[in-house]
Design a protein around this motif. Sequence first.
Motif, PDB file in Angstrom:
ATOM      1  N   ALA A   1       0.832  -1.204   0.000  1.00 18.89           N
ATOM      2  CA  ALA A   1       0.000   0.000   0.000  1.00 18.89           C
ATOM      3  C   ALA A   1       0.861   1.246   0.000  1.00 18.89           C
ATOM      4  CB  ALA A   1      -0.922  -0.016   1.223  1.00 18.89           C
ATOM      5  N   VAL A   2       1.950   1.216   0.787  1.00 22.67           N
ATOM      6  CA  VAL A   2       2.843   2.366   0.833  1.00 22.67           C
ATOM      7  C   VAL A   2       3.503   2.567  -0.527  1.00 22.67           C
ATOM      8  CG1 VAL A   2       4.974   3.252   1.836  1.00 22.67           C
ATOM      9  CG2 VAL A   2       3.259   2.180   3.306  1.00 22.67           C
ATOM     10  N   SER A   3       3.932   1.452  -1.153  1.00 17.98           N
ATOM     11  CA  SER A   3       4.595   1.542  -2.445  1.00 17.98           C
ATOM     12  C   SER A   3       3.684   2.170  -3.493  1.00 17.98           C
ATOM     13  CB  SER A   3       5.027   0.133  -2.892  1.00 17.98           C
ATOM     14  OG  SER A   3       5.560   0.174  -4.195  1.00 17.98           O
ATOM     15  N   THR A   4       2.410   1.807  -3.486  1.00 21.03           N
ATOM     16  CA  THR A   4       1.455   2.373  -4.447  1.00 21.03           C
ATOM     17  C   THR A   4       1.294   3.871  -4.232  1.00 21.03           C
ATOM     18  OG1 THR A   4       0.269   0.279  -4.572  1.00 21.03           O
ATOM     19  CG2 THR A   4      -0.922   2.256  -5.287  1.00 21.03           C
ATOM     20  N   ALA A   5       1.237   4.287  -2.978  1.00 18.88           N
ATOM     21  CA  ALA A   5       1.056   5.710  -2.671  1.00 18.88           C
ATOM     22  C   ALA A   5       2.272   6.515  -3.105  1.00 18.88           C
ATOM     23  CB  ALA A   5       0.817   5.878  -1.165  1.00 18.88           C
ATOM     24  N   GLN A   6       3.452   5.892  -3.012  1.00 21.74           N
ATOM     25  CA  GLN A   6       4.666   6.620  -3.363  1.00 21.74           C
ATOM     26  C   GLN A   6       4.880   6.677  -4.880  1.00 21.74           C
ATOM     27  OE1 GLN A   6       7.573   4.417  -1.147  1.00 21.74           O
ATOM     28  NE2 GLN A   6       7.435   5.761   0.650  1.00 21.74           N
ATOM     29  N   ASN A   7       4.231   5.776  -5.603  1.00 21.56           N
ATOM     30  CA  ASN A   7       4.413   5.710  -7.054  1.00 21.56           C
ATOM     31  C   ASN A   7       3.061   5.762  -7.769  1.00 21.56           C
ATOM     32  OD1 ASN A   7       7.455   5.014  -7.346  1.00 21.56           O
ATOM     33  ND2 ASN A   7       6.689   3.608  -5.768  1.00 21.56           N
ATOM     34  N   PRO A   8       2.396   6.918  -7.721  1.00 22.04           N
ATOM     35  CA  PRO A   8       1.087   7.027  -8.359  1.00 22.04           C
ATOM     36  C   PRO A   8       1.217   6.909  -9.872  1.00 22.04           C
ATOM     37  CG  PRO A   8       1.907   9.189  -7.719  1.00 22.04           C
ATOM     38  CD  PRO A   8       2.846   8.177  -7.138  1.00 22.04           C
ATOM     39  N   ALA A   9       0.107   6.603 -10.509  1.00 22.18           N
ATOM     40  CA  ALA A   9       0.094   6.532 -11.973  1.00 22.18           C
ATOM     41  C   ALA A   9       0.502   7.884 -12.544  1.00 22.18           C
ATOM     42  CB  ALA A   9      -1.312   6.161 -12.451  1.00 22.18           C
ATOM     43  N   PRO A  10       1.282   7.886 -13.620  1.00 20.60           N
ATOM     44  CA  PRO A  10       1.727   9.162 -14.193  1.00 20.60           C
ATOM     45  C   PRO A  10       0.547  10.005 -14.661  1.00 20.60           C
ATOM     46  CG  PRO A  10       2.165   7.331 -15.690  1.00 20.60           C
ATOM     47  CD  PRO A  10       1.761   6.730 -14.387  1.00 20.60           C
ATOM     48  N   ALA A  11       0.639  11.292 -14.436  1.00 18.02           N
ATOM     49  CA  ALA A  11      -0.427  12.197 -14.864  1.00 18.02           C
ATOM     50  C   ALA A  11      -0.452  12.266 -16.389  1.00 18.02           C
ATOM     51  CB  ALA A  11      -0.190  13.587 -14.282  1.00 18.02           C
ATOM     52  N   PRO A  12      -1.633  12.414 -16.981  1.00 18.33           N
ATOM     53  CA  PRO A  12      -1.698  12.523 -18.439  1.00 18.33           C
ATOM     54  C   PRO A  12      -0.956  13.768 -18.910  1.00 18.33           C
ATOM     55  CG  PRO A  12      -3.800  13.119 -17.428  1.00 18.33           C
ATOM     56  CD  PRO A  12      -2.948  12.543 -16.354  1.00 18.33           C
ATOM     57  N   ARG A  13      -0.315  13.659 -20.055  1.00 16.62           N
ATOM     58  CA  ARG A  13       0.404  14.799 -20.614  1.00 16.62           C
ATOM     59  C   ARG A  13      -0.599  15.798 -21.171  1.00 16.62           C
ATOM     60  NH1 ARG A  13       4.426  12.236 -24.772  1.00 16.62           N
ATOM     61  NH2 ARG A  13       2.530  11.075 -25.266  1.00 16.62           N
ATOM     62  N   VAL A  14      -0.386  17.069 -20.852  1.00 17.75           N
ATOM     63  CA  VAL A  14      -1.336  18.123 -21.226  1.00 17.75           C
ATOM     64  C   VAL A  14      -0.580  19.291 -21.841  1.00 17.75           C
ATOM     65  CG1 VAL A  14      -3.036  19.782 -20.364  1.00 17.75           C
ATOM     66  CG2 VAL A  14      -2.942  17.477 -19.392  1.00 17.75           C
ATOM     67  N   LEU A  15      -1.130  19.842 -22.922  1.00 20.16           N
ATOM     68  CA  LEU A  15      -0.616  21.065 -23.521  1.00 20.16           C
ATOM     69  C   LEU A  15      -1.681  22.144 -23.424  1.00 20.16           C
ATOM     70  CD1 LEU A  15       1.178  19.902 -26.806  1.00 20.16           C
ATOM     71  CD2 LEU A  15       2.248  21.019 -24.836  1.00 20.16           C
ATOM     72  N   HIS A  16      -1.289  23.305 -22.916  1.00 18.61           N
ATOM     73  CA  HIS A  16      -2.191  24.455 -22.831  1.00 18.61           C
ATOM     74  C   HIS A  16      -1.938  25.364 -24.042  1.00 18.61           C
ATOM     75  CE1 HIS A  16      -3.671  23.613 -18.732  1.00 18.61           C
ATOM     76  NE2 HIS A  16      -2.483  23.054 -18.588  1.00 18.61           N
ATOM     77  N   ILE A  17      -2.986  25.622 -24.797  1.00 18.80           N
ATOM     78  CA  ILE A  17      -2.858  26.387 -26.035  1.00 18.80           C
ATOM     79  C   ILE A  17      -3.767  27.614 -26.003  1.00 18.80           C
ATOM     80  CG2 ILE A  17      -3.152  26.367 -28.545  1.00 18.80           C
ATOM     81  CD1 ILE A  17      -2.457  23.456 -28.577  1.00 18.80           C
ATOM     82  N   ALA A  18      -3.164  28.779 -26.155  1.00 19.31           N
ATOM     83  CA  ALA A  18      -3.915  30.030 -26.335  1.00 19.31           C
ATOM     84  C   ALA A  18      -4.216  30.148 -27.828  1.00 19.31           C
ATOM     85  CB  ALA A  18      -3.098  31.221 -25.856  1.00 19.31           C
ATOM     86  N   ALA A  19      -5.503  30.183 -28.186  1.00 17.58           N
ATOM     87  CA  ALA A  19      -5.881  30.091 -29.594  1.00 17.58           C
ATOM     88  C   ALA A  19      -6.823  31.216 -29.995  1.00 17.58           C
ATOM     89  CB  ALA A  19      -6.542  28.747 -29.870  1.00 17.58           C
ATOM     90  N   ALA A  20      -6.595  31.747 -31.191  1.00 11.23           N
ATOM     91  CA  ALA A  20      -7.458  32.795 -31.736  1.00 11.23           C
ATOM     92  C   ALA A  20      -8.893  32.285 -31.842  1.00 11.23           C
ATOM     93  CB  ALA A  20      -6.947  33.225 -33.110  1.00 11.23           C
ATOM     94  N   ALA A  21      -9.851  33.207 -31.697  1.00 16.18           N
ATOM     95  CA  ALA A  21     -11.264  32.838 -31.614  1.00 16.18           C
ATOM     96  C   ALA A  21     -11.780  32.164 -32.879  1.00 16.18           C
ATOM     97  CB  ALA A  21     -12.100  34.081 -31.296  1.00 16.18           C
ATOM     98  N   ASP A  22     -11.139  32.405 -34.026  1.00 20.00           N
ATOM     99  CA  ASP A  22     -11.617  31.748 -35.249  1.00 20.00           C
ATOM    100  C   ASP A  22     -11.404  30.241 -35.202  1.00 20.00           C
ATOM    101  OD1 ASP A  22      -8.665  32.343 -35.752  1.00 20.00           O
ATOM    102  OD2 ASP A  22      -9.140  31.156 -37.537  1.00 20.00           O
ATOM    103  N   LEU A  23     -10.593  29.763 -34.250  1.00 16.14           N
ATOM    104  CA  LEU A  23     -10.310  28.333 -34.140  1.00 16.14           C
ATOM    105  C   LEU A  23     -11.281  27.588 -33.231  1.00 16.14           C
ATOM    106  CD1 LEU A  23      -6.411  28.479 -33.888  1.00 16.14           C
ATOM    107  CD2 LEU A  23      -7.806  28.002 -35.912  1.00 16.14           C
TER     108      LEU A  23
END
Length: 248
Positions: free
Chosen positions: A7-29
């Motif tokens: 249980a301790v091992s699982t808490a110390q090694n959580p599943a990797p967070a999904p990779r995310v890209l934040h994009i500032a995009a013009a309103a026409d998109l």
Amino acid sequence: MSFAVGAVSTAQNPAPAPRVLHIAAAADLQPVLPALADAYQRATGVKIVPSFGSSATLTQQITNGDPQDIFLSADMAHPQQLAAANLADGAPVSYATGSLVLWARSDSTAQPLSLDSLTSARVTRIAVANDAHAPYGLAATQALRSLGLMDKVKSKLVIGENIAQTAQLAESGNAQAALISLTLANSAHYRALGNFVPIPANAYQPLHQGAVVLQSSPQKQLAHDFLRWLTSPAVQASLHSYGLEPAS
């Protein structure tokens, strides 16, 4: 005991967070980027989180420290502005070419829709985007002047902050027609509500839309990977269906 250790091992090694890209995009998109983002996530597992606005407003927000990874502008000038201020990781690249159209609801007094609708006495309000903030607004100003219509329609113009807000003015009936991007007019939503006619492409400066990876991004490689995908031949060939043409 072994269960507790596990249980301790699982808490110390959580599943990797999904990779995310934040994009500032013009309103026409707004009608375009969600579909592209979905395709990109299916292909790579990377999630795209967009923020939409006028190109000038997004540029100012990024300059003020807004945490984004990529900026997709409706022109080249604003990405170049960020590059000149040393806020970009690499030179801006063109990812698409936009088009300007005249759109009106099916029940608008602008119908049957044509460029002559702009000067019709039955049309008293025409929506355009703020030409100081939105590249499509600047294109609209250029087109009206080039076509010799500005003096005839200037008193009719109502201003939206960005191209999406401009389209909403005509959708809501607060304007009888709007000069907007083909990306919006070509979307299922606006096709269901009305129709559009193209503005002659030689009436305004080409809308070369530019992108740049931001210097403040903590995942520049991931961001550059997305731009390489966006400018790849396969994706460029698909842009027509969204109301864009490939980058020149």
